[in-house]
Design an enzyme around this catalytic site. Structure first.
Site, PDB file in Angstrom:
ATOM      1  N   ASN A 277      10.317   0.727  -6.628  1.00  0.00           N
ATOM      2  CA  ASN A 277      11.112  -0.470  -7.061  1.00  0.00           C
ATOM      3  C   ASN A 277      10.410  -1.725  -7.017  1.00  0.00           C
ATOM      4  OD1 ASN A 277      10.856  -1.165  -3.986  1.00  0.00           O
ATOM      5  ND2 ASN A 277      11.872   0.852  -3.926  1.00  0.00           N
TER       6      ASN A 277
ATOM      7  N   HIS B  94       6.867  -1.565  -4.819  1.00  0.00           N
ATOM      8  CA  HIS B  94       6.812  -0.574  -4.065  1.00  0.00           C
ATOM      9  C   HIS B  94       6.830   0.790  -4.806  1.00  0.00           C
ATOM     10  CE1 HIS B  94       6.810   2.444  -0.527  1.00  0.00           C
ATOM     11  NE2 HIS B  94       8.077   2.650  -0.850  1.00  0.00           N
TER      12      HIS B  94
ATOM     13  N   HIS C 241       5.425   5.418  -4.824  1.00  0.00           N
ATOM     14  CA  HIS C 241       4.852   6.456  -4.003  1.00  0.00           C
ATOM     15  C   HIS C 241       3.830   7.281  -4.808  1.00  0.00           C
ATOM     16  CE1 HIS C 241       7.702   7.034  -0.539  1.00  0.00           C
ATOM     17  NE2 HIS C 241       7.831   6.036  -0.892  1.00  0.00           N
TER      18      HIS C 241
ATOM     19  N   ASP D  81     -13.816  -6.279  -7.800  1.00  0.00           N
ATOM     20  CA  ASP D  81     -13.286  -7.285  -8.992  1.00  0.00           C
ATOM     21  C   ASP D  81     -11.848  -7.788  -8.468  1.00  0.00           C
ATOM     22  OD1 ASP D  81     -15.103  -7.275 -10.938  1.00  0.00           O
ATOM     23  OD2 ASP D  81     -14.379  -5.479 -11.783  1.00  0.00           O
TER      24      ASP D  81
ATOM     25  N   HIS E 141       3.552   6.551   4.720  1.00  0.00           N
ATOM     26  CA  HIS E 141       4.564   6.205   3.732  1.00  0.00           C
ATOM     27  C   HIS E 141       3.908   5.893   2.296  1.00  0.00           C
ATOM     28  CE1 HIS E 141       8.120   3.543   2.692  1.00  0.00           C
ATOM     29  NE2 HIS E 141       7.924   4.380   1.993  1.00  0.00           N
TER      30      HIS E 141
ATOM     31  N   TYR F  15     -15.477 -14.293 -16.487  1.00  0.00           N
ATOM     32  CA  TYR F  15     -14.952 -13.051 -16.945  1.00  0.00           C
ATOM     33  C   TYR F  15     -13.721 -13.409 -17.881  1.00  0.00           C
ATOM     34  CZ  TYR F  15     -12.196  -8.725 -17.454  1.00  0.00           C
ATOM     35  OH  TYR F  15     -11.673  -7.626 -17.846  1.00  0.00           O
TER      36      TYR F  15
END
Ligand SMILES: [Zn+2]
Length: 232
Positions: free
Chosen positions: A29, A95, A97, A120, A171, A229
């Site tokens: 999410n 977030h 997984h 970096d 988690h 850069y």
């Protein structure tokens, strides 16, 4: 549609999670925060990415009340809310997984700076929190996940404007940035850094962190006062 821009920003970020293959099913999410209005837009709970629309994003205020939606917000909404309160400069949170970041979180290890890809983006290790207490889990799991991240940053004296990522023990990753899409970008970077670190330590478990002078060279050429850069 009220909060149109904010909803579109959150929608784009959530679709980027799917495009970057950072989440299976609904396992991710993202949210976008508007500090002037004091609200954030977040993915609705359990809705597959292919069914998402800008108007399905749920708008929540900083007290946790839904201001505009008939859908239930992501079950991780309280973690997002606590992070917006604790890290007031951030404008988006993601977030997921994703596999390698979760593997490090489950190993309960911070990710050392082993190479310039990491340097970096960050000059020090990506922090992994400790476990949450049984009382904290019982009290309000998602809210306490946010508190755990903030406490971890305070105790390690981490600056959330520089270290834009964390691993929650057992988690997975939470990342943030100057926008919701930027937060997802940091989730994608984190996944690559975690994958590279895992492979490096598999080839040579005794690999030492990159020397400080190389870490700082890479950080400075991209983010320092004399950065060179990219294009002017
Ligand atoms: Zn999760």
């Amino acid at each position: 549609m009220e909060y149109k821009t904010l909803r579109e920003e959150a929608f784009e970020a959530n679709m980027e999670i799917a495009r970057q293959k950072l989440a299976k099913y609904t396992w991710g999410n993202a949210s976008a925060f508007d500090p002037d209005k004091g609200v954030f837009a977040i993915k609705p709970s359990g809705v597959p990415y292919e069914e998402l629309k800008p108007e399905s994003m749920v708008v929540i205020d900083l007290t946790g009340h839904t201001v505009d939606s008939t859908l239930r917000p992501s079950s991780d909404t309280e973690t997002h809310r606590i992070l917006y309160l604790g890290f007031p400069s951030i404008r988006g949170i993601c977030h997921t997984h994703s596999t390698y970041a979760v593997a490090w979180a489950q190993s309960r290890l911070s990710v050392p700076v082993l190479g310039t890809t990491h340097a970096d983006h960050n000059t020090h290790e990506i922090p992994c929190t400790g476990f949450m207490s049984a009382d904290a889990v019982k009290h309000d799991y998602e809210l306490e996940t946010g508190n755990l991240i903030i406490r971890t940053f305070q105790s390690r004296k981490e600056d959330p404007d520089i270290t834009t990522m964390v691993l929650v023990a057992g988690h997975g990753p939470f990342t943030w940035g100057e926008s919701a899409v930027h937060a997802v970008y940091h989730s994608a970077i984190l996944e690559e850094i975690c994958k590279m670190a895992y492979l490096t330590l598999t080839i040579n478990p005794r690999t030492q962190p990159l020397p400080e002078y190389i870490i700082h060279k890479h950080w400075e050429r991209k983010h320092g006062a004399k950065a060179y850069y990219g294009q002017k």
